[in-house]
Scaffold this active site. Sequence first.
Site, PDB file in Angstrom:
ATOM      1  N   HIS A 258       0.841  -1.204   0.000  1.00 26.20           N
ATOM      2  CA  HIS A 258       0.000   0.000   0.000  1.00 26.20           C
ATOM      3  C   HIS A 258       0.875   1.252   0.000  1.00 26.20           C
ATOM      4  CE1 HIS A 258      -3.607   2.446   1.117  1.00 26.20           C
ATOM      5  NE2 HIS A 258      -2.662   3.220   1.626  1.00 26.20           N
ATOM      6  N   GLU A 262       1.247   3.843  -3.441  1.00 29.34           N
ATOM      7  CA  GLU A 262       0.866   5.257  -3.410  1.00 29.34           C
ATOM      8  C   GLU A 262       2.047   6.157  -3.761  1.00 29.34           C
ATOM      9  OE1 GLU A 262      -2.053   6.530  -3.221  1.00 29.34           O
ATOM     10  OE2 GLU A 262      -3.114   4.643  -2.813  1.00 29.34           O
ATOM     11  N   LYS A 265       2.676   5.955  -7.508  1.00 30.99           N
ATOM     12  CA  LYS A 265       1.668   6.720  -8.248  1.00 30.99           C
ATOM     13  C   LYS A 265       2.000   8.207  -8.237  1.00 30.99           C
ATOM     14  CE  LYS A 265      -2.280   5.662  -6.427  1.00 30.99           C
ATOM     15  NZ  LYS A 265      -3.748   5.774  -6.303  1.00 30.99           N
ATOM     16  N   ASN A 266       2.399   8.742  -7.073  1.00 33.66           N
ATOM     17  CA  ASN A 266       2.740  10.158  -6.975  1.00 33.66           C
ATOM     18  C   ASN A 266       3.938  10.492  -7.855  1.00 33.66           C
ATOM     19  OD1 ASN A 266       0.681  10.634  -5.193  1.00 33.66           O
ATOM     20  ND2 ASN A 266       1.961  10.732  -3.374  1.00 33.66           N
TER      21      ASN A 266
END
Length: 428
Positions: A258, A262, A265-266
């Site tokens: 997780h 994230e 993705k950023n």
Amino acid sequence: MKISGRLLATLAQGCVRRTTERDHLARRFEFYACKHNPTPLTLGGYLKFGQNPCQQKSFKFLRFELAVRLANMLKEIEELPKDLMNTSSADLVHRWYEESFRELMEFENASSSDQSVLSEFSEALEKIRSRHSTVVETMAQGVMELANSSPDGVLEDATRKDIQYFLNRFYISRISIRMLINQHILLFGNQLNQERRYIGSIDPHCDVLEVVQGAYEDAKGLCDLHYCITPKLDIKCFNPYEQGEPIQMVYVPSHLHHIMFELFKNSMRATIETRSNVTDSDLLPHIEVKIFKGKEDITIKISDQGGGFSRDQLDLMFNYTYTTASKPSADHHTPFAGYGYGLPLSRLYAVYLNGNLDLAPVEGHGTDAYVYLKTLSQAASELLPVFNKTTAKYYNSPIPVADWSNPSHTTGLTTFLSRTYCTKTSNQ
């Protein structure tokens, strides 16, 4: 219309019984919320128990510990701004937790030697887990409803302070509760653990490189879908104390996945959107990852060339609902970004087991993200919110106080954690 005396008596008895049940439940709630604090566990403790599991022991521990954690959470919800709790979404979340607490109380005095009781308890936990599966999204919707109800769509500073403080504690409590429930269900419930080497949801030999690469591939699939290109990945491992050995640790792979998903993705979005004229992945700067295993910490450094941001924005990066991406449209079933919960929740997953997540921006160039995890399972202790007078005072204080949701306030971080979090650990 006449009502017989017998029916009146029956109705009266029913009212008395319901009132008595509510009074009893209220007393039990106060008992668990005010007289007991959550008991933090370590990954080492989880692992030791899971290697020689006993369903009766788990039942007796969880029916008490889950009640304490739920009661502490419910007590804190009562301190939230009334306007937020009056939203339909926040009220729904409140009722979910009340219902789960009530269901746990049905097992408070049940016999741990009765196999049917143990089976019913596992089924109840599965029901509770399912009920709370959309808590994050539903509470986020409540915050949005509150913001939309204000004239300019902006929350007051004091309200934002209370919500930020609450959501950090609320979501980390949720992570801890799901951890307890998942361990019990995977060890004793009907759900078969597909990963045989796992102890519940814990991998005793979690390969950090493998999880990081898996998170990158998942983020890449989503990035390709939205942008049709994706920055490539360069990754290196450094294991000075175990030369030639893979970097492994006792950890929950889904938590690490997780966090990394994230962050990737950023980095991908920032890298692509700062080069809007580039249509070939080979022409994009690579995302660089370095994994270090020390004696006490495992550190994962993620570096991108996505333009970075100013240090003035650093505080905002861990605030809920803040995002530099445009809000996703309603027809996006898998939005790449836009809700603003990615970084705050990722940080909570790291903090939950005594780690951390920090950002180091270089304005005009890119950003380095650092994920810190504990090398030793006994040092990976749960960080659990405790509701007490200090907590209530924070909600009622008109002056914003530095807390750990602000990564630049290190003094506030130390003070905040020492006053309002459990640090004494137990091996169950």
